[in-house]
Write an enzyme that holds these catalytic residues in place. Structure first.
Site, PDB file in Angstrom:
ATOM      1  N   HIS A   1      10.645   4.748  -2.474  1.00 13.95           N
ATOM      2  CA  HIS A   1       9.897   4.022  -1.314  1.00 13.95           C
ATOM      3  C   HIS A   1       9.647   2.694  -1.516  1.00 13.95           C
ATOM      4  O   HIS A   1       9.766   1.795  -0.661  1.00 13.95           O
ATOM      5  CB  HIS A   1       8.636   4.970  -1.117  1.00 13.95           C
TER       6      HIS A   1
ATOM      7  N   ASP B   1       0.739  -0.989  -0.079  1.00 13.83           N
ATOM      8  CA  ASP B   1       0.050  -0.013  -0.046  1.00 13.83           C
ATOM      9  C   ASP B   1       0.824   1.243  -0.098  1.00 13.83           C
ATOM     10  O   ASP B   1       1.795   1.275   0.767  1.00 13.83           O
ATOM     11  CB  ASP B   1      -0.825   0.132   1.237  1.00 13.83           C
TER      12      ASP B   1
HETATM   13  P1  IMP Z   1      -2.242   1.655  -4.008  1.00 13.62           P
HETATM   14  O1  IMP Z   1      -2.491   0.947  -5.127  1.00 13.62           O
HETATM   15  O2  IMP Z   1      -3.583   1.655  -3.113  1.00 13.62           O
HETATM   16  O3  IMP Z   1      -1.115   1.395  -2.851  1.00 13.62           O
HETATM   17  O4  IMP Z   1      -2.332   3.172  -4.407  1.00 13.62           O
HETATM   18  C1  IMP Z   1      -1.088   3.974  -4.468  1.00 13.62           C
HETATM   19  C2  IMP Z   1      -1.600   5.387  -5.081  1.00 13.62           C
HETATM   20  O5  IMP Z   1      -0.348   6.084  -4.837  1.00 13.62           O
HETATM   21  C3  IMP Z   1      -1.679   5.110  -6.461  1.00 13.62           C
HETATM   22  O6  IMP Z   1      -2.647   5.457  -7.096  1.00 13.62           O
HETATM   23  C4  IMP Z   1      -0.230   6.017  -7.186  1.00 13.62           C
HETATM   24  O7  IMP Z   1      -0.849   7.025  -7.945  1.00 13.62           O
HETATM   25  C5  IMP Z   1       0.322   6.422  -6.026  1.00 13.62           C
HETATM   26  N1  IMP Z   1       1.544   6.235  -5.762  1.00 13.62           N
HETATM   27  C6  IMP Z   1       1.953   5.046  -5.091  1.00 13.62           C
HETATM   28  N2  IMP Z   1       3.586   5.042  -5.348  1.00 13.62           N
HETATM   29  C7  IMP Z   1       3.754   5.859  -6.388  1.00 13.62           C
HETATM   30  C8  IMP Z   1       5.112   6.223  -7.095  1.00 13.62           C
HETATM   31  O8  IMP Z   1       6.167   5.579  -7.047  1.00 13.62           O
HETATM   32  N3  IMP Z   1       4.749   7.452  -8.309  1.00 13.62           N
HETATM   33  C9  IMP Z   1       3.840   7.809  -8.201  1.00 13.62           C
HETATM   34  N4  IMP Z   1       2.539   7.629  -7.613  1.00 13.62           N
HETATM   35  C10 IMP Z   1       2.612   6.526  -6.776  1.00 13.62           C
END
Ligand code: IMP
Length: 204
Positions: A190, A75
């Site tokens: 990250h 996440d």
């Molecule tokens: P998850 O799929 O719930 O972890 O959503 C994470 C959200 O954070 C995604 O929609 C991405 O847009 C944003 N995000 C996470 N990591 C990155 C990154 O490395 N670059 C740009 N956006 C990120």
């Protein structure tokens, strides 16, 4: 029960995003057989927690318990100091159902303009990406690793990468994540920092 991961072992990537599964397999150097929760038709749980760690564990446990296999979930998101840490765990949701990150960046910069007026000298453009990576075993045990990269929120620059990459400039660099090659971003991101901890603790 062994709390390490054995190369060659089958792991569920608890994501319905095939891109993420490919990224997870690549980061693990192709040493594991990765199957996605989507390909196993496992239902996607609602991300009800308020922290990256909480949501990563929730997703990994959900997949491990249903499939009876070790599962891995991440996440991640962008946090902005002047916006009290927003969008944070709601990073994906701020882009709406169409995943419109151009619009999300506009909304963020509008909020930043308001914050600048309200916060005066205390206003900063400090921002950071966080990635929590959880591994869950079907027996119920779970562990989690967190990686973070600090930087500055900037107006959109660059066309590489995804999501909020164009508006994030990591500390010590003149380029945004979206102006960097994938390898350069991977060296400091990250996500790779969280994976490095996972590898050190569970694999190497
Ligand atoms: P998850 O799929 O719930 O972890 O959503 C994470 C959200 O954070 C995604 O929609 C991405 O847009 C944003 N995000 C996470 N990591 C990155 C990154 O490395 N670059 C740009 N956006 C990120």
């Amino acid at each position: 029960m062994s709390l390490s991961l054995i190369p060659g072992q089958k792991l569920i990537a608890a994501t319905h995003n095939p891109g993420k599964a490919v990224e997870i397999a690549a980061i693990l150097n192709g040493r594991f057989e990765i199957v996605t929760a989507g390909s196993l038709d496992l239902p996607e749980p609602e991300e009800t927690e308020t922290t990256f760690v909480g949501n990563a564990i929730l997703k990994a446990r959900h997949a491990a318990l249903r499939a009876g296999m070790v599962a891995l979930a991440d996440d991640s998101g962008l946090s902005i100091a002047a916006l009290n840490g927003d969008p944070g765990v709601y990073s994906a949701r701020w882009a709406g159902p169409d995943k419109d990150f151009t619009r999300a960046a506009e909304v963020i910069w509008h909020k930043m303009d308001v914050a600048r007026e309200q916060q005066g000298d205390a206003f900063t453009t400090a921002a950071w990406f966080t990635c929590a990576l959880a591994v869950a075993w079907p027996e119920g045990h779970a562990c989690v690793f967190e990686g973070r990269i600090d930087g500055t929120l900037v107006k959109p620059r660059g066309a590489k990468g995804f999501g909020y990459d164009p508006i994030f400039q990591p500390e010590g660099f003149e380029t945004t994540f979206a102006e960097m090659d994938a390898d350069a971003k991977d060296a400091i991101s990250h996500r790779s920092r969280a994976f490095a901890q996972l590898k050190a603790a569970l694999i190497d």
